[in-house]
Design an enzyme around this catalytic site. Structure first.
Site, PDB file in Angstrom:
ATOM      1  N   SER A 176      -8.256   2.552   2.263  1.00 37.23           N
ATOM      2  CA  SER A 176      -7.373   3.176   3.251  1.00 37.23           C
ATOM      3  C   SER A 176      -5.972   3.510   2.732  1.00 37.23           C
ATOM      4  O   SER A 176      -5.028   3.517   3.518  1.00 37.23           O
ATOM      5  CB  SER A 176      -7.265   2.273   4.475  1.00 37.23           C
ATOM      6  OG  SER A 176      -6.739   1.025   4.095  1.00 37.23           O
TER       7      SER A 176
ATOM      8  N   ASN B 216     -17.019   4.767  -0.999  1.00 37.82           N
ATOM      9  CA  ASN B 216     -16.945   3.603  -0.111  1.00 37.82           C
ATOM     10  C   ASN B 216     -16.978   4.039   1.352  1.00 37.82           C
ATOM     11  O   ASN B 216     -17.821   3.585   2.133  1.00 37.82           O
ATOM     12  CB  ASN B 216     -15.657   2.818  -0.423  1.00 37.82           C
ATOM     13  CG  ASN B 216     -15.614   1.481   0.300  1.00 37.82           C
ATOM     14  OD1 ASN B 216     -16.650   0.964   0.741  1.00 37.82           O
ATOM     15  ND2 ASN B 216     -14.438   0.912   0.425  1.00 37.82           N
TER      16      ASN B 216
ATOM     17  N   TYR C 245      -8.392  10.407   1.401  1.00 41.18           N
ATOM     18  CA  TYR C 245      -8.576   9.357   2.413  1.00 41.18           C
ATOM     19  C   TYR C 245      -8.863  10.007   3.778  1.00 41.18           C
ATOM     20  O   TYR C 245      -9.872   9.711   4.425  1.00 41.18           O
ATOM     21  CB  TYR C 245      -7.321   8.466   2.476  1.00 41.18           C
ATOM     22  CG  TYR C 245      -7.287   7.584   3.685  1.00 41.18           C
ATOM     23  CD1 TYR C 245      -8.358   6.748   3.987  1.00 41.18           C
ATOM     24  CD2 TYR C 245      -6.191   7.589   4.555  1.00 41.18           C
ATOM     25  CE1 TYR C 245      -8.333   5.944   5.121  1.00 41.18           C
ATOM     26  CE2 TYR C 245      -6.161   6.790   5.674  1.00 41.18           C
ATOM     27  CZ  TYR C 245      -7.236   5.969   5.958  1.00 41.18           C
ATOM     28  OH  TYR C 245      -7.214   5.182   7.082  1.00 41.18           O
TER      29      TYR C 245
ATOM     30  N   HIS D  20       2.183  -0.685   1.888  1.00 36.39           N
ATOM     31  CA  HIS D  20       2.685  -0.228   3.187  1.00 36.39           C
ATOM     32  C   HIS D  20       4.167  -0.544   3.372  1.00 36.39           C
ATOM     33  O   HIS D  20       4.677  -1.542   2.866  1.00 36.39           O
ATOM     34  CB  HIS D  20       1.867  -0.851   4.318  1.00 36.39           C
ATOM     35  CG  HIS D  20       0.469  -0.325   4.346  1.00 36.39           C
ATOM     36  ND1 HIS D  20      -0.612  -1.101   3.992  1.00 36.39           N
ATOM     37  CD2 HIS D  20      -0.018   0.890   4.632  1.00 36.39           C
ATOM     38  CE1 HIS D  20      -1.704  -0.361   4.083  1.00 36.39           C
ATOM     39  NE2 HIS D  20      -1.375   0.858   4.466  1.00 36.39           N
TER      40      HIS D  20
ATOM     41  N   GLN E 157      11.355   1.035  -2.491  1.00 37.16           N
ATOM     42  CA  GLN E 157      11.531   2.432  -2.887  1.00 37.16           C
ATOM     43  C   GLN E 157      11.434   3.325  -1.648  1.00 37.16           C
ATOM     44  O   GLN E 157      10.562   3.125  -0.805  1.00 37.16           O
ATOM     45  CB  GLN E 157      10.444   2.836  -3.866  1.00 37.16           C
ATOM     46  CG  GLN E 157      10.500   2.068  -5.169  1.00 37.16           C
ATOM     47  CD  GLN E 157       9.478   2.621  -6.138  1.00 37.16           C
ATOM     48  OE1 GLN E 157       9.578   3.751  -6.593  1.00 37.16           O
ATOM     49  NE2 GLN E 157       8.469   1.824  -6.429  1.00 37.16           N
TER      50      GLN E 157
ATOM     51  N   ARG F 128       5.833  10.615  -2.428  1.00 36.39           N
ATOM     52  CA  ARG F 128       4.512  10.110  -2.787  1.00 36.39           C
ATOM     53  C   ARG F 128       3.494  11.215  -2.493  1.00 36.39           C
ATOM     54  O   ARG F 128       3.444  11.718  -1.362  1.00 36.39           O
ATOM     55  CB  ARG F 128       4.221   8.862  -1.946  1.00 36.39           C
ATOM     56  CG  ARG F 128       2.982   8.122  -2.340  1.00 36.39           C
ATOM     57  CD  ARG F 128       2.860   6.808  -1.585  1.00 36.39           C
ATOM     58  NE  ARG F 128       2.666   7.010  -0.158  1.00 36.39           N
ATOM     59  CZ  ARG F 128       2.471   6.024   0.722  1.00 36.39           C
ATOM     60  NH1 ARG F 128       2.459   4.772   0.316  1.00 36.39           N
ATOM     61  NH2 ARG F 128       2.305   6.285   2.004  1.00 36.39           N
TER      62      ARG F 128
HETATM   63  N1  UDP Z   1       7.011   4.481   2.103  1.00 37.90           N
HETATM   64  C1  UDP Z   1       8.164   4.345   1.337  1.00 37.90           C
HETATM   65  N2  UDP Z   1       8.232   3.316   0.450  1.00 37.90           N
HETATM   66  C2  UDP Z   1       7.208   2.419   0.275  1.00 37.90           C
HETATM   67  C3  UDP Z   1       6.049   2.555   1.071  1.00 37.90           C
HETATM   68  C4  UDP Z   1       5.986   3.604   1.978  1.00 37.90           C
HETATM   69  O1  UDP Z   1       9.101   5.126   1.450  1.00 37.90           O
HETATM   70  O2  UDP Z   1       7.339   1.521  -0.571  1.00 37.90           O
HETATM   71  C5  UDP Z   1       6.908   5.583   3.078  1.00 37.90           C
HETATM   72  C6  UDP Z   1       5.714   6.490   2.835  1.00 37.90           C
HETATM   73  O3  UDP Z   1       6.050   7.528   1.951  1.00 37.90           O
HETATM   74  C7  UDP Z   1       5.408   6.969   4.248  1.00 37.90           C
HETATM   75  C8  UDP Z   1       5.869   5.823   5.148  1.00 37.90           C
HETATM   76  O4  UDP Z   1       6.715   5.006   4.338  1.00 37.90           O
HETATM   77  O5  UDP Z   1       6.181   8.085   4.558  1.00 37.90           O
HETATM   78  C9  UDP Z   1       4.710   4.981   5.649  1.00 37.90           C
HETATM   79  O6  UDP Z   1       3.892   4.658   4.541  1.00 37.90           O
HETATM   80  P1  UDP Z   1       2.726   3.615   4.629  1.00 37.90           P
HETATM   81  O7  UDP Z   1       2.137   3.491   3.257  1.00 37.90           O
HETATM   82  O8  UDP Z   1       3.214   2.356   5.272  1.00 37.90           O
HETATM   83  O9  UDP Z   1       1.685   4.252   5.643  1.00 37.90           O
HETATM   84  P2  UDP Z   1       0.914   5.684   5.647  1.00 37.90           P
HETATM   85  O10 UDP Z   1       1.733   6.564   6.539  1.00 37.90           O
HETATM   86  O11 UDP Z   1       0.789   6.176   4.253  1.00 37.90           O
HETATM   87  O12 UDP Z   1      -0.398   5.345   6.254  1.00 37.90           O
END
Ligand code: UDP
Length: 326
Positions: A77, A92, A141, A187, A204, A279
């Site tokens: 996920s 998966n 995903y 997350h 970050q 990202r």
């Molecule tokens: N994010 C971030 N730094 C981190 C992890 C996540 O800035 O170390 C940002 C990521 O780019 C997204 C938001 O936080 O915009 C939520 O990311 P997460 O991975 O928690 O959940 P997703 O939305 O990908 O399911």
């Protein structure tokens, strides 16, 4: 009802299994423990270690326990991981659902509650996102989950396996007993909690140049206990639901910086942050319209405030500093 919870040793699965048991349902947890934790399986659930892709073993399990409904949580996920290893997601997630449905087809288990995702929508034309918005994933995903949703439609029309696909926005928070313990953790909220605790040097911030008010991505954070409640409602009402797809979110968008500030309020300390590039695969803004879940399921999230969500995650982390420690 007798429910098989696949992925019941994982984060959302374990919380939902806990709430199912409290609501009087019987729970069998199936988990291969690749990312889940044995210690996360709630007391009162029967535990079977195994993989959903082992069709014959799953069929036997369904028959042995006379399972009536499958809640399928086990899946890969992570958006970022899916952009470098799509095979993991199709192998998966898609194969998992295909095998599970085939196993169910020959048994009395004819109800399926599916953990889907806001990532099926990709970059939406309109926010808040409604269930009839186009499904156009921007990462493997989301694509893997969208394929599963289509499989479910065919299995319902051909084999009569009724389903509800619950499209989660950003699950967060914890119950008293069960919380988020991923390794590696990717997350936002758990990483911000690690940063504020000094377990990692800094959080970050993935991109400050998005077309959002403060330039960071906006997400709709939903308390994991509210998600669990929606599963119970879907289970109990599946027989007469006119709809199959439900967004589960609060309808409120919070940026990465809003979350950082909430963590600082809850923990009473600054979060060290560092700017980092975007990202890959991240849409700018994902915010739900959950009107359908409210009107059709009668869902009414009770823990919507960001500080409550972050506060419960912090409380769990404080209580279990080493997570499940297995
Ligand atoms: N994010 C971030 N730094 C981190 C992890 C996540 O800035 O170390 C940002 C990521 O780019 C997204 C938001 O936080 O915009 C939520 O990311 P997460 O991975 O928690 O959940 P997703 O939305 O990908 O399911």
């Amino acid at each position: 009802m007798r429910v098989l919870v696949s992925g019941g040793a994982g984060y959302i699965g374990s919380v939902t299994a806990e709430v199912l048991l409290k609501s009087g349902h019987e729970v069998v947890v199936l988990d291969n423990l690749s990312r889940g934790h044995r210690a996360a399986v709630p007391t009162g659930a029967t535990f079977a270690e195994g993989d959903v892709r082992r069709q014959d073993a799953v069929r036997q399990l369904l028959e042995d326990h006379r399972i009536e409904c499958v809640m399928h949580f086990s899946a890969s996920s992570l958006v970022g991981e899916s952009m470098v290893d799509p095979g993991e997601y199709f192998g998966n997630n898609v194969v998992g659902v295909a095998r599970l449905l085939e196993a169910m087809r020959h048994t009395g288990a004819d109800r399926f509650i599916f953990s889907s995702t806001a990532a099926t929508y990709g970059e939406p034309d309109e926010v808040p996102i409604r269930e009839d918005s186009p499904v156009r994933p921007t990462n493997p995903y989301g694509e893997s989950k969208a394929i599963c949703e289509r499989m479910l439609q065919w299995y319902e029309s051909i084999h009569g396996i009724r389903f509800a696909a619950l499209r989660y926005f950003n699950a967060a928070g914890a119950s008293e007993e069960h919380g988020e313990d991923h390794e590696p953790e990717t997350h936002l909220i758990p990483l911000a909690l690690r940063a504020v605790s000094g377990e990692i040097v800094e959080l970050q911030i993935f991109g400050r140049d998005y077309p959002t008010p403060d330039g960071t991505c906006v997400r709709d954070y939903i308390h994991v206990l509210d998600l669990a409640d929606a599963h119970i409602l879907a289970l109990e009402r599946l027989g007469d639901l006119g709809e199959r797809f439900f967004n589960l979110g609060n309808g409120a968008g919070y940026s990465v910086l809003d979350v950082v500030q909430a963590v600082e309020r809850v923990a009473g300390k600054p979060v060290p942050v560092k700017d980092a590039p975007r990202r890959p695969g991240d849409p700018a803004r994902l915010v739900a319209s959950a009107d359908r879940a409210r009107t059709v399921l009668g869902w009414n999230p009770q823990r919507a405030e960001l500080d409550r969500i972050v506060g419960d995650a912090w409380a769990w982390k404080t209580r279990f500093p080493n997570g499940y420690a297995d």
